[in-house]
Enzyme design. Structure first.
Site, PDB file in Angstrom:
ATOM      1  N   SER A 119      27.830   3.685 -61.144  1.00 44.48           N
ATOM      2  CA  SER A 119      28.832   4.492 -61.857  1.00 44.48           C
ATOM      3  C   SER A 119      30.233   4.070 -61.477  1.00 44.48           C
ATOM      4  CB  SER A 119      28.713   5.964 -61.471  1.00 44.48           C
ATOM      5  OG  SER A 119      27.423   6.409 -61.622  1.00 44.48           O
ATOM      6  N   HIS A 140      25.484   0.431 -67.668  1.00 44.68           N
ATOM      7  CA  HIS A 140      25.689   1.807 -67.220  1.00 44.68           C
ATOM      8  C   HIS A 140      25.140   2.786 -68.247  1.00 44.68           C
ATOM      9  CE1 HIS A 140      28.829   5.041 -65.858  1.00 44.68           C
ATOM     10  NE2 HIS A 140      27.654   5.238 -65.296  1.00 44.68           N
ATOM     11  N   GLU A 152      27.449   1.693 -71.288  1.00 44.11           N
ATOM     12  CA  GLU A 152      28.680   0.945 -71.019  1.00 44.11           C
ATOM     13  C   GLU A 152      28.242  -0.416 -70.464  1.00 44.11           C
ATOM     14  OE1 GLU A 152      32.820   2.944 -69.313  1.00 44.11           O
ATOM     15  OE2 GLU A 152      30.998   3.329 -68.229  1.00 44.11           O
ATOM     16  N   ASN A 190      34.078   7.087 -66.261  1.00 44.06           N
ATOM     17  CA  ASN A 190      34.467   7.920 -65.109  1.00 44.06           C
ATOM     18  C   ASN A 190      35.960   7.902 -64.836  1.00 44.06           C
ATOM     19  OD1 ASN A 190      32.043   9.173 -64.385  1.00 44.06           O
ATOM     20  ND2 ASN A 190      31.276   7.230 -63.619  1.00 44.06           N
TER      21      ASN A 190
HETATM   22  N1  LIG Z   1      22.933  10.617 -61.919  1.00 48.56           N
HETATM   23  C1  LIG Z   1      23.774  10.254 -62.862  1.00 48.56           C
HETATM   24  O1  LIG Z   1      24.229  11.074 -63.669  1.00 48.56           O
HETATM   25  C2  LIG Z   1      24.177   8.813 -63.005  1.00 48.56           C
HETATM   26  C3  LIG Z   1      24.682   8.385 -64.242  1.00 48.56           C
HETATM   27  C4  LIG Z   1      24.992   7.029 -64.417  1.00 48.56           C
HETATM   28  C5  LIG Z   1      24.826   6.141 -63.369  1.00 48.56           C
HETATM   29  N2  LIG Z   1      24.338   6.597 -62.160  1.00 48.56           N
HETATM   30  C6  LIG Z   1      24.146   5.598 -61.103  1.00 48.56           C
HETATM   31  O2  LIG Z   1      22.755   5.274 -61.049  1.00 48.56           O
HETATM   32  C7  LIG Z   1      22.406   4.925 -59.703  1.00 48.56           C
HETATM   33  C8  LIG Z   1      21.267   5.822 -59.260  1.00 48.56           C
HETATM   34  O3  LIG Z   1      21.685   7.161 -59.334  1.00 48.56           O
HETATM   35  P1  LIG Z   1      20.635   8.359 -59.383  1.00 48.56           P
HETATM   36  O4  LIG Z   1      21.394   9.549 -59.833  1.00 48.56           O
HETATM   37  O5  LIG Z   1      19.397   7.941 -60.092  1.00 48.56           O
HETATM   38  O6  LIG Z   1      20.310   8.506 -57.812  1.00 48.56           O
HETATM   39  P2  LIG Z   1      19.029   9.165 -57.132  1.00 48.56           P
HETATM   40  O7  LIG Z   1      19.471   9.600 -55.796  1.00 48.56           O
HETATM   41  O8  LIG Z   1      18.381  10.155 -58.043  1.00 48.56           O
HETATM   42  O9  LIG Z   1      18.013   7.938 -56.987  1.00 48.56           O
HETATM   43  C9  LIG Z   1      18.278   6.814 -56.200  1.00 48.56           C
HETATM   44  C10 LIG Z   1      16.944   6.177 -55.853  1.00 48.56           C
HETATM   45  O10 LIG Z   1      17.224   4.925 -55.208  1.00 48.56           O
HETATM   46  C11 LIG Z   1      16.257   4.762 -54.213  1.00 48.56           C
HETATM   47  N3  LIG Z   1      16.683   3.756 -53.258  1.00 48.56           N
HETATM   48  C12 LIG Z   1      17.551   3.875 -52.237  1.00 48.56           C
HETATM   49  N4  LIG Z   1      17.646   2.710 -51.547  1.00 48.56           N
HETATM   50  C13 LIG Z   1      16.805   1.843 -52.174  1.00 48.56           C
HETATM   51  C14 LIG Z   1      16.449   0.496 -51.940  1.00 48.56           C
HETATM   52  N5  LIG Z   1      16.973  -0.173 -50.929  1.00 48.56           N
HETATM   53  N6  LIG Z   1      15.553  -0.080 -52.763  1.00 48.56           N
HETATM   54  C15 LIG Z   1      15.009   0.612 -53.805  1.00 48.56           C
HETATM   55  N7  LIG Z   1      15.315   1.898 -54.072  1.00 48.56           N
HETATM   56  C16 LIG Z   1      16.193   2.508 -53.269  1.00 48.56           C
HETATM   57  C17 LIG Z   1      16.102   6.156 -53.614  1.00 48.56           C
HETATM   58  O11 LIG Z   1      14.901   6.249 -52.849  1.00 48.56           O
HETATM   59  C18 LIG Z   1      16.116   7.009 -54.873  1.00 48.56           C
HETATM   60  O12 LIG Z   1      14.814   7.182 -55.384  1.00 48.56           O
HETATM   61  C19 LIG Z   1      23.677   5.068 -58.886  1.00 48.56           C
HETATM   62  O13 LIG Z   1      24.297   3.807 -58.799  1.00 48.56           O
HETATM   63  C20 LIG Z   1      24.512   6.034 -59.716  1.00 48.56           C
HETATM   64  O14 LIG Z   1      25.884   5.863 -59.501  1.00 48.56           O
HETATM   65  C21 LIG Z   1      23.995   7.896 -61.969  1.00 48.56           C
END
Ligand SMILES: NC(=O)c1ccc[n+]([C@@H]2O[C@H](COP(=O)([O-])OP(=O)(O)OC[C@H]3O[C@@H](n4cnc5c(N)ncnc54)[C@H](O)[C@@H]3O)[C@@H](O)[C@H]2O)c1
Length: 282
Positions: A119, A140, A152, A190
């Site tokens: 993000s 994204h 994005e 963002n």
């Molecule tokens: N939640 C949102 O609204 C949103 C929207 C757009 C983008 N994002 C981006 O997406 C990404 C994930 O966000 P999320 O909300 O799904 O987070 P989340 O916390 O729900 O999930 C993250 C996952 O990554 C795993 N993880 C951590 N270290 C790891 C590794 N070394 N190898 C493999 N897996 C690993 C964790 O175990 C977890 O299951 C982030 O970069 C976030 O910025 C999130």
């Protein structure tokens, strides 16, 4: 470039959503996380979300079974070596993504594109960790991924045109609308959204209005489907704070200063919907 088998790193909120849309669109997905229980939880969520699509007659029960059959769960990241494309959706920490991108660069053949769903982390920085910066790009998605249409597509400084075109075409095949953006703190989404949420928090902190009143103003006056404080609770207040800090660090303008009330709430463990309390109680 022909893509059939896609690696997804990280099986959280976004990773399971991305896996869902890929598998539903006919791609074989290798979903990777650090522990089997995270993978099992993701598969269960995908199953429930596909059930909802069956209930709404968007897909058939047979489509659901076929999509579920396309998903392979792995803890061993080495199993991504025969993927045609990899998208990373792991925890939003630069140290975590650094380790993942260095490792993917070692595991995946040099022609494979490595995309990140980050993000706020610089795509240019992630690209510089690899020996293939021209093949690193931001892809994204928005939460909930099966519902939200936008992707994005973020070009890092070194991202090559064919890399961009491949990701744009993939987004279209997933029935999403790709929008081209250059790498900059917060990209477009963002950079514009977070200061709005942050300012809404200032109005609450200063006693200008209650969270309910601020949200009503945006729902009824600006036709937003969700008010800014409801949305902040949904995104996670810790995530909002992290992104404000990225904007402040990256752009250096004090207008991106995180609202003190936001900092205080995160310190208290009031993270929004996921912790049961934020601007509202859940
Ligand atoms: N939640 C949102 O609204 C949103 C929207 C757009 C983008 N994002 C981006 O997406 C990404 C994930 O966000 P999320 O909300 O799904 O987070 P989340 O916390 O729900 O999930 C993250 C996952 O990554 C795993 N993880 C951590 N270290 C790891 C590794 N070394 N190898 C493999 N897996 C690993 C964790 O175990 C977890 O299951 C982030 O970069 C976030 O910025 C999130």
């Amino acid at each position: 470039m022909y893509i059939h088998r896609v690696g997804v790193v990280g099986a959280g909120t976004m990773g399971n959503g991305i896996t869902h849309v890929l598998a539903r669109s006919g791609y074989h997905v290798v979903l990777c996380d650090v522990e089997q229980r995270f993978l099992d939880r993701a598969l269960e969520t995908i199953g429930k979300n596909l059930d909802r699509e069956v209930a709404k007659s968007k897909i058939t029960a047979a489509d659901k079974a076929t999509a579920m059959g396309r998903i392979q769960l792995v803890v061993d990241r080495g199993k991504l070596s025969d993927c045609d494309f990899v998208v990373e959706a792991a925890t939003e920490k630069f140290a975590i993504k650094t380790e993942i991108f260095r490792d993917l660069d070692r595991i995946c053949p040099p022609e494979i594109i490595l995309a990140s769903n980050t993000s706020s982390i610089s795509i240019t920085k992630l690209a510089a960790l690899t020996k293939r910066p021209e093949k690193v790009i931001g892809m994204h998605f928005f939460n909930p991924v099966p519902v939200m249409k936008l992707v994005e597509v973020i070009r890092g400084l070194a991202t090559a045109q064919p890399t961009f075109e491949t990701v744009r075409d993939l987004a279209l095949k997933l029935e999403k609308t790709p929008v081209e953006v250059n790498d900059a703190p917060g990209f477009v989404s963002n950079r514009v959204l977070m200061p709005l949420l942050n300012e809404a928090m200032y109005t609450v902190m200063e006693g200008v209005a209650t969270p309910e009143a601020v949200d009503e103003v945006f729902k009824l006056g600006m036709a937003h489907p969700m008010g800014p404080l409801t949305l902040a609770d949904f995104i996670g207040l810790d995530v909002c704070l992290d992104i404000m800090r990225v904007l402040l660090d990256g752009l250096g303008d004090p207008k991106y200063r995180p609202c003190p009330l936001l900092i205080k709430m995160v310190d208290a463990g009031w993270l929004g919907r996921k912790s049961g309390r934020g601007f509202y109680k859940y």
